[in-house]
Design a protein around this motif. Structure first.
Motif, short mmCIF file in Angstrom:
data_model
loop_
_atom_site.label_atom_id
_atom_site.label_comp_id
_atom_site.label_asym_id
_atom_site.label_seq_id
_atom_site.Cartn_x
_atom_site.Cartn_y
_atom_site.Cartn_z
N TYR A 48 -67.23 6.14 21.16
CA TYR A 48 -65.89 6.08 21.88
C TYR A 48 -66.10 5.34 23.12
O TYR A 48 -67.02 5.88 23.87
N LYS A 49 -65.54 4.11 23.47
CA LYS A 49 -65.95 3.24 24.69
C LYS A 49 -64.68 3.45 25.55
O LYS A 49 -63.58 2.87 25.22
N GLY A 50 -64.53 4.27 26.85
CA GLY A 50 -63.58 4.18 27.51
C GLY A 50 -63.76 3.48 28.80
O GLY A 50 -64.79 2.98 29.06
N THR A 51 -62.70 3.26 29.38
CA THR A 51 -62.79 2.48 30.68
C THR A 51 -62.99 3.27 31.85
O THR A 51 -63.85 2.67 32.76
N MET A 52 -62.80 4.50 31.83
CA MET A 52 -63.23 5.45 32.88
C MET A 52 -64.39 6.33 32.67
O MET A 52 -64.98 6.62 33.54
N ALA A 53 -64.41 6.69 31.27
CA ALA A 53 -65.72 7.53 31.04
C ALA A 53 -66.94 6.89 30.35
O ALA A 53 -66.75 5.69 29.87
N PRO A 54 -68.10 7.33 30.68
CA PRO A 54 -69.26 6.68 29.78
C PRO A 54 -69.01 6.88 28.07
O PRO A 54 -68.34 7.76 27.85
N PRO A 55 -69.51 6.02 27.54
CA PRO A 55 -69.43 5.98 26.11
C PRO A 55 -69.92 7.40 25.42
O PRO A 55 -71.02 7.91 25.88
#
Length: 135
Positions: free
Chosen positions: A30-37
């Motif tokens: 999961y690659k989010g813009t706000m959290a680390p993968p």
């Protein structure tokens, strides 16, 4: 990111109950813009007949042929390794030609990922171009 691999064939049982299972590893990142993968790994062992059932559900999307069923020599190292390679190609081809297949209940159960894929697809919808809901 999504990756699928078939590995580690393993003989189980004795005599007429003997069978070979293959380890399917599905990795979802999961690659989010706000959290680390975040990476999640799911593993499931399946045997020849289970691969055959899944193949038959999706064969319209596949060019890779399914390996022949053999009564003699099915436990030979060559046969087991050829089947492993074929199963790996089949799953990779299916996911690349039909990304939404992971949203289908039968495939999610086959891979042992259950509802985890719903969260993954929702998080990656922009990149994958698909959305899904598994009941």
């Amino acid at each position: 990111m999504l990756s699928i691999a078939v590995s580690e064939p393993q003989a189980e049982g004795d005599g007429l109950a003997k069978k070979t299972t293959y380890l399917i590893t599905t990795q979802l990142e999961y690659k989010g813009t706000m959290a680390p993968p975040q990476t999640y790994v799911y593993q499931q062992r399946r045997r020849f007949n289970e691969f055959a059932t899944t193949y038959n559900l999706y064969k319209a999307y596949l060019k890779e042929p399914f390996p022949e069923k053999k009564l003699l020599g099915r436990f030979s190292d060559d046969t087991v390794e050829q089947r492993k390679a074929s199963f790996d190609k089949i799953l990779k081809e299916l996911v690349s030609t039909k990304p939404g297949v992971l949203c289908e209940k039968e495939m999610a159960e086959f891979l042992g990922i259950g509802n985890a894929i719903t969260k993954f697809i929702a998080a990656q919808k922009y990149f994958l171009g698909v959305s899904c809901k598994i009941n």
